[in-house]
Design a protein around this motif. Structure first.
Motif, PDB file in Angstrom:
ATOM      1  N   PHE A 183       0.863  -1.180   0.000  1.00 53.72           N
ATOM      2  CA  PHE A 183       0.000   0.000   0.000  1.00 53.72           C
ATOM      3  C   PHE A 183       0.901   1.231   0.000  1.00 53.72           C
ATOM      4  CE2 PHE A 183      -2.873   3.186   1.739  1.00 53.72           C
ATOM      5  CZ  PHE A 183      -4.086   2.867   1.118  1.00 53.72           C
ATOM      6  N   PHE A 184       0.651   2.145  -0.924  1.00 51.17           N
ATOM      7  CA  PHE A 184       1.534   3.293  -1.149  1.00 51.17           C
ATOM      8  C   PHE A 184       0.733   4.583  -1.002  1.00 51.17           C
ATOM      9  CE2 PHE A 184       2.400  -0.347  -3.786  1.00 51.17           C
ATOM     10  CZ  PHE A 184       3.770  -0.542  -3.780  1.00 51.17           C
ATOM     11  N   ILE A 185       1.259   5.520  -0.234  1.00 50.00           N
ATOM     12  CA  ILE A 185       0.638   6.842  -0.113  1.00 50.00           C
ATOM     13  C   ILE A 185       1.630   7.881  -0.638  1.00 50.00           C
ATOM     14  CG2 ILE A 185      -0.380   8.558   1.427  1.00 50.00           C
ATOM     15  CD1 ILE A 185      -1.007   6.283   3.380  1.00 50.00           C
ATOM     16  N   PHE A 186       1.204   8.673  -1.610  1.00 47.96           N
ATOM     17  CA  PHE A 186       2.069   9.664  -2.250  1.00 47.96           C
ATOM     18  C   PHE A 186       1.780  11.052  -1.697  1.00 47.96           C
ATOM     19  CE2 PHE A 186       2.212   6.089  -5.004  1.00 47.96           C
ATOM     20  CZ  PHE A 186       3.401   6.163  -5.717  1.00 47.96           C
ATOM     21  N   ASP A 187       2.806  11.624  -1.086  1.00 52.00           N
ATOM     22  CA  ASP A 187       2.729  12.982  -0.542  1.00 52.00           C
ATOM     23  C   ASP A 187       1.522  13.183   0.374  1.00 52.00           C
ATOM     24  OD1 ASP A 187       5.067  14.131  -1.418  1.00 52.00           O
ATOM     25  OD2 ASP A 187       4.209  14.989  -3.247  1.00 52.00           O
ATOM     26  N   ASN A 188       1.074  12.107   1.003  1.00 55.76           N
ATOM     27  CA  ASN A 188      -0.052  12.173   1.926  1.00 55.76           C
ATOM     28  C   ASN A 188      -1.320  12.721   1.262  1.00 55.76           C
ATOM     29  OD1 ASN A 188      -0.888  11.479   4.547  1.00 55.76           O
ATOM     30  ND2 ASN A 188      -0.839  13.616   5.208  1.00 55.76           N
ATOM     31  N   ARG A 189      -1.408  12.550  -0.078  1.00 57.04           N
ATOM     32  CA  ARG A 189      -2.553  13.099  -0.811  1.00 57.04           C
ATOM     33  C   ARG A 189      -3.368  12.029  -1.528  1.00 57.04           C
ATOM     34  NH1 ARG A 189      -1.791  16.130  -4.908  1.00 57.04           N
ATOM     35  NH2 ARG A 189       0.421  15.739  -5.279  1.00 57.04           N
ATOM     36  N   PHE A 190      -2.716  10.999  -2.043  1.00 62.25           N
ATOM     37  CA  PHE A 190      -3.460   9.939  -2.715  1.00 62.25           C
ATOM     38  C   PHE A 190      -2.703   8.622  -2.562  1.00 62.25           C
ATOM     39  CE2 PHE A 190      -0.664  11.834  -5.877  1.00 62.25           C
ATOM     40  CZ  PHE A 190      -0.104  10.744  -6.515  1.00 62.25           C
ATOM     41  N   ALA A 191      -3.441   7.540  -2.708  1.00 64.02           N
ATOM     42  CA  ALA A 191      -2.876   6.218  -2.435  1.00 64.02           C
ATOM     43  C   ALA A 191      -2.974   5.307  -3.652  1.00 64.02           C
ATOM     44  CB  ALA A 191      -3.591   5.576  -1.253  1.00 64.02           C
ATOM     45  N   VAL A 192      -2.054   4.370  -3.699  1.00 62.25           N
ATOM     46  CA  VAL A 192      -2.073   3.283  -4.679  1.00 62.25           C
ATOM     47  C   VAL A 192      -2.069   1.992  -3.881  1.00 62.25           C
ATOM     48  CG1 VAL A 192      -0.815   2.106  -6.516  1.00 62.25           C
ATOM     49  CG2 VAL A 192      -0.889   4.613  -6.463  1.00 62.25           C
TER      50      VAL A 192
END
Length: 219
Positions: A183-192
């Motif tokens: 589980f990946f969260i990018f810049d605390n704005r959106f997730a993959v």
């Protein structure tokens, strides 16, 4: 203009999809333009929070639970791993034990600047070298290449307070809604979520660099 992207990465070292997903993330990072750096922070997660202390043989567990040959269930992840350059043979994986010791080392490696590399190394030791990463000495062997002394590593994986903190973080991740890894969260704005194709990570970085692309991708 220099740009740093933060990626919060939740994995478990005995999760086969995680080793593939992390490799694809790293490949996407390697293709980023000059001036863009990525800060990957690894976080603990339990693939199976009910793993017994005495360990479990995965093949036997899957056969008992699903009544199928586990090789059938392993085929897809092995194929995806192969396409990513990872020679994964899940029939060779050692028994699975609770992973809080390895997670603790990874957590403590953050301040050493070796966290993501150590997380990858522990997963590789388990899946590719078929080493028992629940063993203190094996973990110490891996940790010494990532900023720890052997004594420091052995002490860390036997520190009840450090293990408690790691456990609480892993439990909290599940309580906060993360149901599976990677589980990946990018810049605390959106997730993959999940082991996505490398192109998905490339698009995620593009959206992190230029937020307007996030809306375009959503449309």
């Amino acid at each position: 203009m220099a740009r740093t992207i933060k990626v919060d990465l939740f994995t478990d070292s005995v999760c086969p999809w995680c080793i593939v997903g992390s490799a694809r993330l790293d490949k996407a990072i390697a293709e980023l333009p000059d001036g863009v750096t990525v800060d990957v922070e690894n976080h603990p997660f339990y693939l199976d929070p009910n793993t017994p202390e005495e360990g479990v043989v995965v093949a036997e567990m899957l056969r008992e639970k699903y009544g199928r040959d586990p090789k059938e269930m392993w085929a897809r992840v092995e194929q995806e791993a192969q396409s990513t350059g990872i020679d994964l043979d899940l029939s060779q994986q050692p028994p699975v034990f609770p992973t809080r010791k390895g997670h603790t080392l990874v957590r403590l490696a953050r301040e050493k600047g070796t966290q993501h590399a150590l997380a990858n190394a522990i997963a590789s030791a388990y899946f590719l070298d078929h080493r028992q990463i629940h063993d203190d000495k094996v973990l110490a062997d891996i940790a010494v290449a990532h900023g720890f002394t052997r004594e420091e590593a052995i002490a860390a994986v036997n520190d009840s307070e450090a293990l408690r903190i790691t456990h609480e973080l892993a439990v909290a991740a599940a309580q906060q809604g993360i149901q599976g890894v990677p589980f990946f969260i990018f810049d605390n704005r959106f997730a993959v979520s999940g082991c996505q194709p490398q192109e998905m990570f490339t698009r995620a970085f593009e959206a992190a660099i230029d937020p307007s692309k996030l809306q375009q991708q959503a449309n």
